[in-house]
Write a protein that holds these residues in place. Structure first.
Motif, PDB file in Angstrom:
ATOM      1  N   GLU A  16     -27.527   0.135  24.362  1.00 28.89           N
ATOM      2  CA  GLU A  16     -27.421  -1.037  23.492  1.00 28.89           C
ATOM      3  C   GLU A  16     -27.691  -0.600  22.064  1.00 28.89           C
ATOM      4  OE1 GLU A  16     -29.645  -5.193  22.522  1.00 28.89           O
ATOM      5  OE2 GLU A  16     -29.285  -4.730  24.623  1.00 28.89           O
ATOM      6  N   GLN A  17     -26.717  -0.846  21.189  1.00 29.44           N
ATOM      7  CA  GLN A  17     -26.847  -0.530  19.772  1.00 29.44           C
ATOM      8  C   GLN A  17     -26.339  -1.715  18.970  1.00 29.44           C
ATOM      9  OE1 GLN A  17     -24.655   3.196  19.321  1.00 29.44           O
ATOM     10  NE2 GLN A  17     -26.590   4.276  19.220  1.00 29.44           N
ATOM     11  N   GLU A  18     -27.171  -2.200  18.076  1.00 27.02           N
ATOM     12  CA  GLU A  18     -26.810  -3.297  17.185  1.00 27.02           C
ATOM     13  C   GLU A  18     -26.266  -4.504  17.950  1.00 27.02           C
ATOM     14  OE1 GLU A  18     -24.188  -1.699  14.233  1.00 27.02           O
ATOM     15  OE2 GLU A  18     -25.602  -0.124  13.690  1.00 27.02           O
ATOM     16  N   GLY A  19     -26.873  -4.810  19.096  1.00 24.11           N
ATOM     17  CA  GLY A  19     -26.469  -5.963  19.886  1.00 24.11           C
ATOM     18  C   GLY A  19     -25.279  -5.741  20.797  1.00 24.11           C
ATOM     19  N   ASN A  20     -24.663  -4.576  20.743  1.00 22.87           N
ATOM     20  CA  ASN A  20     -23.514  -4.254  21.597  1.00 22.87           C
ATOM     21  C   ASN A  20     -23.951  -3.324  22.712  1.00 22.87           C
ATOM     22  OD1 ASN A  20     -21.587  -5.651  19.963  1.00 22.87           O
ATOM     23  ND2 ASN A  20     -21.675  -3.942  18.525  1.00 22.87           N
ATOM     24  N   ARG A  21     -23.482  -3.615  23.921  1.00 15.61           N
ATOM     25  CA  ARG A  21     -23.791  -2.747  25.063  1.00 15.61           C
ATOM     26  C   ARG A  21     -22.528  -2.040  25.523  1.00 15.61           C
ATOM     27  NH1 ARG A  21     -28.366  -5.027  29.131  1.00 15.61           N
ATOM     28  NH2 ARG A  21     -29.953  -5.238  27.530  1.00 15.61           N
ATOM     29  N   PHE A  22     -22.676  -0.763  25.856  1.00 21.59           N
ATOM     30  CA  PHE A  22     -21.566   0.001  26.409  1.00 21.59           C
ATOM     31  C   PHE A  22     -22.117   1.067  27.336  1.00 21.59           C
ATOM     32  CE2 PHE A  22     -22.774   2.201  22.530  1.00 21.59           C
ATOM     33  CZ  PHE A  22     -22.678   3.550  22.840  1.00 21.59           C
ATOM     34  N   ASP A  34     -34.510   5.286  22.781  1.00 21.50           N
ATOM     35  CA  ASP A  34     -34.852   3.864  22.791  1.00 21.50           C
ATOM     36  C   ASP A  34     -33.641   2.954  22.919  1.00 21.50           C
ATOM     37  OD1 ASP A  34     -37.480   4.598  22.589  1.00 21.50           O
ATOM     38  OD2 ASP A  34     -37.694   4.072  20.475  1.00 21.50           O
ATOM     39  N   ASP A  35     -32.435   3.446  22.694  1.00 16.78           N
ATOM     40  CA  ASP A  35     -31.218   2.644  22.824  1.00 16.78           C
ATOM     41  C   ASP A  35     -30.675   2.628  24.249  1.00 16.78           C
ATOM     42  OD1 ASP A  35     -31.385   2.132  20.134  1.00 16.78           O
ATOM     43  OD2 ASP A  35     -29.643   3.329  19.564  1.00 16.78           O
ATOM     44  N   ILE A  36     -31.270   3.408  25.133  1.00 14.21           N
ATOM     45  CA  ILE A  36     -30.787   3.493  26.514  1.00 14.21           C
ATOM     46  C   ILE A  36     -31.570   2.517  27.380  1.00 14.21           C
ATOM     47  CG2 ILE A  36     -30.498   4.999  28.531  1.00 14.21           C
ATOM     48  CD1 ILE A  36     -30.096   7.297  26.529  1.00 14.21           C
ATOM     49  N   TRP A  37     -30.824   1.676  28.107  1.00 15.90           N
ATOM     50  CA  TRP A  37     -31.433   0.626  28.929  1.00 15.90           C
ATOM     51  C   TRP A  37     -31.351   0.916  30.416  1.00 15.90           C
ATOM     52  CZ3 TRP A  37     -34.288  -3.549  27.493  1.00 15.90           C
ATOM     53  CH2 TRP A  37     -34.423  -3.724  26.114  1.00 15.90           C
ATOM     54  N   GLU A  38     -30.361   1.669  30.838  1.00 16.14           N
ATOM     55  CA  GLU A  38     -30.229   1.984  32.263  1.00 16.14           C
ATOM     56  C   GLU A  38     -29.749   3.412  32.448  1.00 16.14           C
ATOM     57  OE1 GLU A  38     -28.930  -2.371  34.088  1.00 16.14           O
ATOM     58  OE2 GLU A  38     -27.517  -0.722  34.154  1.00 16.14           O
ATOM     59  N   LEU A  39     -30.144   3.981  33.573  1.00 16.29           N
ATOM     60  CA  LEU A  39     -29.697   5.307  33.985  1.00 16.29           C
ATOM     61  C   LEU A  39     -29.337   5.214  35.453  1.00 16.29           C
ATOM     62  CD1 LEU A  39     -29.453   8.446  33.831  1.00 16.29           C
ATOM     63  CD2 LEU A  39     -31.910   8.512  34.355  1.00 16.29           C
ATOM     64  N   GLU A  40     -28.150   5.710  35.807  1.00  9.73           N
ATOM     65  CA  GLU A  40     -27.717   5.714  37.207  1.00  9.73           C
ATOM     66  C   GLU A  40     -27.690   7.146  37.711  1.00  9.73           C
ATOM     67  OE1 GLU A  40     -23.714   4.887  39.776  1.00  9.73           O
ATOM     68  OE2 GLU A  40     -24.070   3.598  38.035  1.00  9.73           O
TER      69      GLU A  40
END
Length: 88
Positions: free
Chosen positions: A27-33, A71-77
């Motif tokens: 997530e960066q600047e409100g955008n998730r990818f 800190d911009d990483i929200w998930e890891l698979e």
């Protein structure tokens, strides 16, 4: 696929052990990818966004990734387990 909630510190610890290819949600600047890890470094993780991978016409290894802070990483698979950062 199972989901495990982890703290930011636990997620950073798991990221530090990754090689290339694992999927991450950023997530960066409100955008998730989503992207695939290219390299894990001291200051962040170099990833290739999955949209770039899908639209690639070049040879493997021709894609340049972007470095994102931990800190911009929200998930890891990893191996069918999604480690999801708790909202802190």
């Amino acid at each position: 696929m199972s989901v495990v909630n982890v703290t930011m510190a636990e997620l950073h610890e798991k990221l530090a052990k990754c090689i290339a290819g694992e999927r991450v949600l950023i997530e960066q600047e409100g955008n998730r990818f989503s992207g695939r890890i290219q390299h894990v470094g001291v200051m962040g993780v170099k990833v290739i966004p999955e949209t770039v991978i899908k639209n690639s016409t070049g040879d493997p290894g021709d894609m340049d990734g972007v470095t994102v802070p931990y800190d911009d990483i929200w998930e890891l698979e990893v191996k069918g387990v999604v480690y999801s950062r708790l909202g802190e």
